[in-house]
Write an enzyme that holds these catalytic residues in place. Structure first.
Site, PDB file in Angstrom:
ATOM      1  N   CYS A  61       0.864  -1.116   0.073  1.00  0.00           N
ATOM      2  CA  CYS A  61       0.154   0.072   0.065  1.00  0.00           C
ATOM      3  C   CYS A  61       1.067   1.426   0.050  1.00  0.00           C
ATOM      4  O   CYS A  61       0.353   2.512  -0.244  1.00  0.00           O
ATOM      5  CB  CYS A  61      -1.038   0.029   1.202  1.00  0.00           C
ATOM      6  SG  CYS A  61      -0.164   0.118   3.027  1.00  0.00           S
ATOM      7  N   HIS A  63      -0.642  11.806  15.432  1.00  0.00           N
ATOM      8  CA  HIS A  63      -1.208  11.048  14.187  1.00  0.00           C
ATOM      9  C   HIS A  63      -0.201  10.083  13.587  1.00  0.00           C
ATOM     10  O   HIS A  63       0.714  10.655  13.369  1.00  0.00           O
ATOM     11  CB  HIS A  63      -1.773  12.083  13.109  1.00  0.00           C
ATOM     12  CG  HIS A  63      -2.229  11.224  12.194  1.00  0.00           C
ATOM     13  ND1 HIS A  63      -3.427  10.814  11.987  1.00  0.00           N
ATOM     14  CD2 HIS A  63      -1.469  11.357  10.990  1.00  0.00           C
ATOM     15  CE1 HIS A  63      -3.778  10.208  10.774  1.00  0.00           C
ATOM     16  NE2 HIS A  63      -2.592  10.518  10.002  1.00  0.00           N
ATOM     17  N   ASP A  77      -8.581  -4.961   6.320  1.00  0.00           N
ATOM     18  CA  ASP A  77      -8.239  -5.718   5.217  1.00  0.00           C
ATOM     19  C   ASP A  77      -6.906  -6.226   5.497  1.00  0.00           C
ATOM     20  O   ASP A  77      -6.100  -6.645   4.609  1.00  0.00           O
ATOM     21  CB  ASP A  77      -8.156  -5.030   3.972  1.00  0.00           C
ATOM     22  CG  ASP A  77      -7.354  -3.667   3.770  1.00  0.00           C
ATOM     23  OD1 ASP A  77      -6.711  -3.517   4.869  1.00  0.00           O
ATOM     24  OD2 ASP A  77      -7.541  -3.015   2.842  1.00  0.00           O
ATOM     25  N   ARG A 125      -5.042  -3.964   9.192  1.00  0.00           N
ATOM     26  CA  ARG A 125      -4.034  -3.567   8.784  1.00  0.00           C
ATOM     27  C   ARG A 125      -3.906  -1.994   9.399  1.00  0.00           C
ATOM     28  O   ARG A 125      -4.607  -1.110   8.935  1.00  0.00           O
ATOM     29  CB  ARG A 125      -4.125  -3.491   7.118  1.00  0.00           C
ATOM     30  CG  ARG A 125      -3.137  -2.544   6.568  1.00  0.00           C
ATOM     31  CD  ARG A 125      -3.109  -2.745   4.822  1.00  0.00           C
ATOM     32  NE  ARG A 125      -4.402  -2.197   4.504  1.00  0.00           N
ATOM     33  CZ  ARG A 125      -4.443  -0.775   3.971  1.00  0.00           C
ATOM     34  NH1 ARG A 125      -3.456   0.042   3.975  1.00  0.00           N
ATOM     35  NH2 ARG A 125      -5.739  -0.629   3.633  1.00  0.00           N
ATOM     36  N   CYS A 159      -1.977   0.939   9.217  1.00  0.00           N
ATOM     37  CA  CYS A 159      -1.181   1.729   7.927  1.00  0.00           C
ATOM     38  C   CYS A 159      -0.914   2.979   8.442  1.00  0.00           C
ATOM     39  O   CYS A 159      -1.381   3.925   8.692  1.00  0.00           O
ATOM     40  CB  CYS A 159      -2.220   1.992   6.786  1.00  0.00           C
ATOM     41  SG  CYS A 159      -1.591   2.511   5.372  1.00  0.00           S
ATOM     42  N   HIS A 200      -3.954   5.143   9.809  1.00  0.00           N
ATOM     43  CA  HIS A 200      -5.198   4.596  10.131  1.00  0.00           C
ATOM     44  C   HIS A 200      -5.308   3.129   9.994  1.00  0.00           C
ATOM     45  O   HIS A 200      -4.438   2.537   9.782  1.00  0.00           O
ATOM     46  CB  HIS A 200      -6.112   5.220   8.739  1.00  0.00           C
ATOM     47  CG  HIS A 200      -6.137   6.700   8.832  1.00  0.00           C
ATOM     48  ND1 HIS A 200      -5.513   7.443   8.014  1.00  0.00           N
ATOM     49  CD2 HIS A 200      -7.485   7.277   9.237  1.00  0.00           C
ATOM     50  CE1 HIS A 200      -5.963   8.512   8.163  1.00  0.00           C
ATOM     51  NE2 HIS A 200      -6.978   8.688   8.901  1.00  0.00           N
TER      52      HIS A 200
END
Length: 132
Positions: A65, A102, A109, A118, A120, A105
């Site tokens: 990704c 932050h 999946d 996941r 990410c 996310h």
């Protein structure tokens, strides 16, 4: 774990402009620009802002990704999850529990044979400590 609180000026002094944008302004680094590839090395990923331990390298996987992906945090208490309705979509934001940085996310999946999640994570939001 006590909360780490700093002024905007203190965060700007500690972080690079990209780290500040991602962690304090909820930005995202461009995909496939980060430093962390999947490698068989033992270690822990820590928050770039406060140093809190967040993710273990053994739970990292190649999601293709463009960002480091993990199937779980180091501990449930390491991160917080918040609904994020920005950019015209509904996602779950992941932040550092200790300093509210932050991180990225979480999506449903991930690997079906583990957690199905996941995480990410922006590579500029974390730093790797090998051997931990």
């Amino acid at each position: 774990m006590s909360k780490v609180e700093k002024t905007e000026a203190e965060w700007r002094e500690k972080l690079t402009p990209e780290q500040y944008h991602v962690t304090r302004e909820k930005g995202t680094e461009r995909p496939f620009t980060g430093d962390y590839q999947v490698e068989p090395v033992q270690g822990i990923y820590h928050c770039i802002c406060c140093g809190a331990p967040l993710f273990e390298n053994e739970h990292k996987f190649e999601a293709h990704c463009g960002w480091p992906s993990f199937d779980r945090p180091l501990a449930a208490a390491s991160v917080e999850e918040h609904q994020d309705d920005s950019h015209g979509m509904r996602r779950i934001e992941v932040t550092c529990r200790r300093c509210d940085a932050h991180l990225g996310h979480v999506f449903p999946d991930g690997p079906a044979d583990t957690t199905g999640q996941r995480y990410c994570i922006n590579s500029v939001a974390i730093t790797f400590h090998a051997g931990e």
